[in-house]
Every structure is written in structure tokens, then in C-alpha cells.
Design an enzyme around this catalytic site. Structure first.
Site, PDB file in Angstrom:
ATOM      1  N   ASP A 165      61.015  92.307   5.897  1.00 54.00           N
ATOM      2  CA  ASP A 165      61.815  91.450   5.014  1.00 54.00           C
ATOM      3  C   ASP A 165      63.235  91.543   5.406  1.00 54.00           C
ATOM      4  OD1 ASP A 165      60.134  89.615   3.698  1.00 54.00           O
ATOM      5  OD2 ASP A 165      60.320  91.237   1.791  1.00 54.00           O
ATOM      6  N   ASP A 168      66.469  89.987   3.991  1.00 51.75           N
ATOM      7  CA  ASP A 168      66.894  88.944   3.004  1.00 51.75           C
ATOM      8  C   ASP A 168      68.618  89.223   2.715  1.00 51.75           C
ATOM      9  OD1 ASP A 168      64.603  87.966   2.522  1.00 51.75           O
ATOM     10  OD2 ASP A 168      64.157  89.406   0.979  1.00 51.75           O
ATOM     11  N   ARG A 200      56.666  88.833  11.529  1.00 46.95           N
ATOM     12  CA  ARG A 200      56.663  88.664   9.901  1.00 46.95           C
ATOM     13  C   ARG A 200      55.770  87.440   9.742  1.00 46.95           C
ATOM     14  NH1 ARG A 200      59.568  88.169   4.884  1.00 46.95           N
ATOM     15  NH2 ARG A 200      58.261  86.898   3.815  1.00 46.95           N
ATOM     16  N   ARG A 247      54.118  92.615   4.525  1.00 49.30           N
ATOM     17  CA  ARG A 247      54.804  92.066   5.494  1.00 49.30           C
ATOM     18  C   ARG A 247      55.593  93.345   6.428  1.00 49.30           C
ATOM     19  NH1 ARG A 247      57.973  89.661   1.400  1.00 49.30           N
ATOM     20  NH2 ARG A 247      55.955  88.655   1.188  1.00 49.30           N
TER      21      ARG A 247
END
Length: 214
Positions: A142, A144, A130, A139
Site C-alpha cells: 500500500d 497511501d 498490488r 496486498r
């Protein structure tokens, strides 16, 4: 966040409940549920965390599955539910300037504190190379942390809940799929947030799915 949905194996009629989306929730085999419940017994005071996954470079499905598996392989982390996969346009950039995203949400149970879970999430991102060269750049992955039990924190390293989750249908729709009673701390029920923002540009990919680790 409200009490954890006790049975993630049930299908939820999202269309009937909110007027949006696909009613199908990925079924979880009873044998897998039993294994997860047994594993939970080995955890000390586990908490529920909501983790959003997204990828728009390379083999998106393979990368998301790799992230799910890496979370399950983390000591002290048990993956409880994996949402269907949704395809969405990139956030914050000109239409057509980047490939579309695959997005999903994972629910995990863990005694790890939020900062330790964040460290693991960032390690997974690094494993998939990443790059954080630009704010809204493409990207490979992710990972998160959207919410961690009912924790609210303004720590700049990890704001909880995620400060923009209430604006993002690509997070809220798959989260609703795996936990229809979910609430975003400080913002209210996920179902009501979805009614407010709608689901334009969120397309369920019924032809692909993520596997719940066994």
C-alpha cells in the site's frame, strides 16, 4: 499541517510525551541530511507530503524498502524521513485470516501536485503487483498519501487528508516518530489523536529497519 520539524535526526520520547510507543527514532546521518537539503534547493516551491506504506505479502521489508527507493528515484521527489517499522494485524478482517503487516511512514518534499504524486504512488503499487480484488484483502504494498502540506480536498480520486488516518494507529504512530509536532488537517495534533485511540496491536520491530536513501 504544522511547520516541518527542522531536525528529524533527534530522538523523540514518545512514551513520555503521550504514554505510548517506543521512544527511538531512526537516526539520519548528518551527511544524508546535507544531501537532502542540497537537493531541496533544486526544487521549485516544494511541499511536504506524508506517505504511509504497508505490506503483508511476500518479503515485507524488502518491498517497503523498494517503495522508499522508488519514491526517492521519482524526479522532483526527495525523501526527508523514514519511520521505524511497526508490525500490526490487518485492519477490518477476522483475526488470523491474513498475515500481519509491516507499516511505516515516509515524509517527502516535492513540487509535484497531489494528483501527480498519487499517480506515482499507484505506479509503485502496480510495479509490486498490488491487487485490488477486495476491500480489505491482503496486498504486497500500500502506498497511501495521508496528507499533503495543509491541503484539504474531497476529490473522490484523492481525499486529503486520508479520511481514515485519524482512526489508524499504524499510521499515526510512525508519523509521530518522524514528526512529533505533526497535525492532521481538520483533526488536530497527531499526539492528541494517539492519546484518544491508543496503540493496541502496534508493535515496533526493532530488529528491522528501512534505510533512508543516500
Amino acid at each position: 499541517m504544522t511547520a516541518e520539524n527542522p531536525d528529524f535526526t533527534e530522538s523523540t520520547d514518545f512514551t513520555a510525551a503521550t504514554g505510548y510507543g517506543d521512544p527511538t527514532v531512526q537516526p539520519v546521518p548528518a551527511s544524508v541530511v546535507a544531501q537532502v537539503d542540497a537537493a531541496d534547493a533544486t526544487l521549485s516551491n516544494p511541499k511536504t507530503a506524508v506517505i504511509a506504506l504497508g505490506s503483508n505479502l511476500g518479503n515485507r521489508l524488502e518491498t517497503l524498502q523498494g517503495a522508499v527507493d522508488a519514491l526517492e528515484d521519482t524526479p522532483g521527489v526527495r525523501v526527508r524521513a523514514v519511520s521505524p517499522v511497526y508490525e500490526t494485524e490487518p485492519w477490518g478482517v477476522a483475526p488470523g485470516s491474513q498475515p500481519s503487516y509491516f507499516n511505516a511512514v515516509v515524509l517527502v518534499r516535492t513540487p509535484l501536485p497531489p494528483d501527480a504524486l498519487l499517480e506515482r504512488a499507484q505506479a509503485i503499487e502496480e510495479a509490486y503487483l498490488r491487487v485490488r480484488a477486495e476491500r480489505w484483502g491482503p496486498r504486497t504494498i500500500d502506498v497511501d498519501i495521508v496528507a499533503y502540506q495543509g491541503v484539504r480536498s474531497q476529490d473522490p480520486a484523492l481525499t486529503l487528508p486520508h479520511p481514515r488516518a485519524h482512526e489508524r494507529a499504524f499510521v499515526l504512530v510512525p508519523w509521530y516518530d518522524v514528526d512529533p509536532a505533526a497535525e492532521l488537517p481538520g483533526r488536530g495534533p497527531v499526539a492528541e489523536l494517539l492519546r484518544a485511540i491508543g496503540t493496541e496491536g502496534i508493535r515496533r520491530r526493532a530488529d528491522v529497519e528501512l534505510r533512508l536513501p543516500e
